[in-house]
Design a protein around this motif. Structure first.
Motif, short mmCIF file in Angstrom:
data_model
loop_
_atom_site.label_atom_id
_atom_site.label_comp_id
_atom_site.label_asym_id
_atom_site.label_seq_id
_atom_site.Cartn_x
_atom_site.Cartn_y
_atom_site.Cartn_z
N ASP A 288 33.70 52.83 55.12
CA ASP A 288 35.12 52.53 54.93
C ASP A 288 35.60 53.06 53.58
OD1 ASP A 288 37.64 51.37 55.00
OD2 ASP A 288 36.92 49.34 55.38
N VAL A 289 36.85 53.45 53.51
CA VAL A 289 37.51 53.88 52.27
C VAL A 289 38.92 53.28 52.30
CG1 VAL A 289 38.45 55.87 51.00
CG2 VAL A 289 36.26 56.10 52.20
N PHE A 290 39.42 52.82 51.15
CA PHE A 290 40.82 52.41 51.06
C PHE A 290 41.62 53.65 50.69
CE2 PHE A 290 43.87 49.20 48.76
CZ PHE A 290 44.85 49.45 49.72
N CYS A 291 42.16 54.32 51.71
CA CYS A 291 42.92 55.57 51.53
C CYS A 291 44.37 55.17 51.23
CB CYS A 291 42.82 56.40 52.81
SG CYS A 291 43.78 57.92 52.74
N GLU A 292 44.76 55.24 49.96
CA GLU A 292 46.07 54.74 49.58
C GLU A 292 46.52 55.41 48.29
OE1 GLU A 292 48.21 52.39 51.24
OE2 GLU A 292 49.40 53.35 49.69
N LYS A 293 47.81 55.58 48.13
CA LYS A 293 48.36 56.13 46.89
C LYS A 293 47.90 55.24 45.72
CE LYS A 293 52.93 57.40 45.24
NZ LYS A 293 54.35 57.17 45.51
N GLY A 294 47.32 55.86 44.70
CA GLY A 294 46.84 55.06 43.56
C GLY A 294 45.43 54.52 43.76
N VAL A 295 44.84 54.75 44.92
CA VAL A 295 43.44 54.34 45.15
C VAL A 295 42.68 55.63 45.49
CG1 VAL A 295 41.92 52.64 46.26
CG2 VAL A 295 44.36 52.13 46.00
N PHE A 296 42.28 55.85 46.73
CA PHE A 296 41.62 57.11 47.09
C PHE A 296 42.60 57.99 47.86
CE2 PHE A 296 38.05 54.41 46.15
CZ PHE A 296 37.24 55.26 45.41
N ASP A 297 42.83 59.20 47.33
CA ASP A 297 43.76 60.12 48.00
C ASP A 297 43.07 60.73 49.24
OD1 ASP A 297 41.98 62.05 47.08
OD2 ASP A 297 43.29 62.73 45.46
N GLY A 308 29.63 60.01 54.73
CA GLY A 308 29.14 58.82 55.44
C GLY A 308 28.76 59.16 56.88
N LYS A 309 29.61 59.95 57.51
CA LYS A 309 29.32 60.35 58.89
C LYS A 309 28.02 61.16 58.94
CE LYS A 309 31.40 62.65 62.86
NZ LYS A 309 32.58 63.37 63.38
N ASP A 310 27.83 62.04 57.97
CA ASP A 310 26.60 62.84 57.92
C ASP A 310 25.37 61.96 57.72
OD1 ASP A 310 28.25 65.02 58.19
OD2 ASP A 310 28.18 65.59 56.07
N THR A 311 25.58 60.77 57.12
CA THR A 311 24.48 59.82 56.93
C THR A 311 24.24 59.01 58.21
OG1 THR A 311 25.24 59.64 54.65
CG2 THR A 311 23.72 57.96 55.35
N GLY A 312 25.11 59.14 59.18
CA GLY A 312 24.90 58.44 60.46
C GLY A 312 25.79 57.22 60.63
N LEU A 313 26.77 57.06 59.74
CA LEU A 313 27.65 55.88 59.84
C LEU A 313 28.89 56.19 60.67
CD1 LEU A 313 27.44 54.77 56.09
CD2 LEU A 313 26.12 53.89 58.03
N GLN A 314 29.42 55.16 61.32
CA GLN A 314 30.69 55.31 62.05
C GLN A 314 31.83 55.22 61.05
OE1 GLN A 314 30.17 53.21 66.28
NE2 GLN A 314 30.11 51.74 64.63
N ILE A 315 32.82 56.07 61.23
CA ILE A 315 33.98 56.03 60.32
C ILE A 315 34.97 54.97 60.79
CG2 ILE A 315 35.94 57.35 59.45
CD1 ILE A 315 34.26 59.88 59.69
#
Ligand SMILES: N=CN[C@@H](CCC(=O)O)C(=O)O
Ligand SMILES: [Zn+2]
Length: 484
Positions: A288-297, A308-315
């Motif tokens: 998970d990522v918090f994709c938000e202005k002022g957090v992660f673009d 993460g997906k390459d590591t085998g995790l579900q997005i």
């Protein structure tokens, strides 16, 4: 109609899938609607359907559980659909006057008319029988989005919000997630486990039997791992199903830029998670990522999710909540399982999610609590997006109850009652990649269900008045302690 045709088990054809409807026929092993238990679902050595070791006085039986003679069993679906979208979500499968059998492996063995089940199992014994006359049985509720491991609380921020401060005002002033990060870093693992366990019990009492649980109040590797160990312990020891999410990109830690934080996650956190997963120490399902202005673009989000997906995790990530970010378009492109929030999603994002079968996890408590505009649930449903629900339990949105979430979804997002129930069962399970074992009452699925008093039409049972308090039954097969 959109149903999960491509994911339906072999032997159940498109026509059968398309005719999934409220039914009154026997659905049992060998029947046309039978869904075989996934062979990988239960490792051979796990103890069965138990939340504690067998005690003196426990009855051994051929089967774990018989639920007899329910007024209604809300199956949700009957043909192994992995999700319900479009027309398929308008009415859900219901059996009247029915019984249900759970085997000693914790999986549903049969569900059908009470007299047929009685004849079929007349010679068999059960560890437990429950008389369900005047009761309704539904699948255990699935909560597709929570932040349940943290220390401290943020009650003091409520007054700030009432006085007009926005979520981001508080975040940028060092409060919000950052406040909880400070407290969680200071807390011991035991302290975190103890409050987490109590929260899970509250969720279960409200009918939740499978819940997604995020890390994300550590941000540094040490505390993220501490949170994930706490989640792992609950996964092994408690009788609630858990889907674990690594959310190390929940906020940019003090002293780092978003790019530096993304680099740290990609170069240090994810390789460590991979190693611990390989050793069987920590099991993580989602990134998970918090994709938000002022957090992660968008760019940092893309890099982290792809790694993460390459590591085998579900997005499965936070997107388009406070500002339009084109997160939905990104998620669809990366093959995300789910995107949460979506209050600010674009039309193009909705279309892309429908095509990519990327589910929308809508969070009515957050939109309510932060007085955000409501996500456009109706447009998503009309365009065939797979809509799921989550409580978003966190220090800012303190709600354990999926019945309340379903109610808010109906009132504030204009979802129908069947849509809300599908969103809190089969579609929430899909968002977690678990709809082959959870989210409906079908043969071969895990025996997680709730029993409620009932004297009305099944769909009215989704009213919180009717769903509260449910009697939850979880037949989760617990892994051996110390085993993966
Ligand atoms: N938006 C980001 N994360 C959470 C809030 C977490 C918090 O405020 O502690 C959410 O989904 O609402
Ligand atoms: Zn969240």
């Amino acid at each position: 109609m959109v149903v999960g045709e491509e994911l339906i088990p072999p032997g159940v054809g498109r026509a059968a899938a398309a005719s999934a409807r409220p039914c009154s026929t026997l659905l049992s092993q060998g029947g046309a609607a039978c869904v075989p238990a996934p062979s990988s679902a239960v490792p051979p050595s796990v103890p069965i359907g138990r939340d504690r070791p067998a005690a003196p006085g426990d009855m051994a039986g051929d089967h774990r559980l018989l639920l007899e003679n329910a007024r209604q069993v809300v199956l949700v679906c009957t043909r192994g659909e992995r999700f319900l979208a479009g027309d398929a979500v308008r009415s859900l499968a219901v059996l009247e006057g029915a019984s249900l059998v759970v085997g000693t492996d914790g999986f549903i063995k049969a569900v059908g008319p009470a007299d047929t089940i009685q004849k079929q199992f007349s010679e068999e014994t059960f560890e437990e029988r429950i008389d369900c006359s005047e009761k309704c049985i539904l699948p255990g509720l699935v909560d597709a989005h929570t932040h349940p491991v943290w220390a401290g609380d943020r009650v003091h921020e409520f007054a700030m919000k009432l006085a007009g401060a926005t979520y981001m005002d508080i975040h940028q002033a060092g409060g919000g997630i950052n406040f909880t990060v400070e407290r969680t870093r200071q807390a011991s693992e035991e302290e975190l486990f103890s409050s987490f366990q109590q929260r899970l019990q509250c969720m279960k009492r409200a009918g939740t039997t499978l819940v997604e649980c995020k890390s994300g109040y550590g941000l540094n590797l040490e505390t993220e791992l501490k949170m994930l160990r706490v989640i792992e312990r609950a996964r092994r020891e408690l009788d609630v199903g858990i889907s674990a999410t690594y959310c190390g990109a929940h906020s940019v830690p003090k002293g780092k830029t978003a790019t530096e934080a993304a680099d740290d996650i990609i170069n240090n956190h994810l390789p460590k998670l991979k190693e611990l997963g390989r050793n069987g120490q920590i099991h993580v399902d989602n990134i998970d990522v918090f994709c938000e202005k002022g957090v992660f673009d968008l760019d940092s989000t893309r890099r982290i999710l792809q790694a993460g997906k390459d590591t085998g995790l579900q997005i499965n990530f936070h997107g388009d909540e406070l500002h339009p970010m084109k997160a939905a378009e990104l998620g669809a492109e990366l093959g995300a399982r789910a995107i949460s929030h979506l209050e600010e999603v674009s039309d193009e994002g909705i279309a892309a999610m429908a095509t990519a079968r990327c589910s929308a996890v809508l969070l009515p408590t957050t939109a309510y609590m932060l007085r955000l505009k409501q996500p456009r649930a109706r447009k998503m449903l009309d365009e065939g997006v797979i809509v799921a629900l989550g409580s978003d339990f966190n220090p800012n949105a303190y709600c354990f109850s999926m019945p309340m979430v379903m109610h808010l979804a109906c009132v504030n997002m204009r979802m129908s009652m069947p849509e809300a129930l599908a969103a809190a069962t089969i579609n929430a399970a899909y968002a977690l990649g678990k709809s082959h074992t959870h989210g409906s009452l079908e043969v071969g699925k895990q025996g997680d269900l709730i029993i409620i008093n009932s004297s009305r039409k099944a769909e009215e049972d989704t009213h919180p008045k009717c769903l509260t308090p449910p009697r939850p039954v979880s037949c989760k097969p617990l892994p051996l302690k110390g085993a993966f």
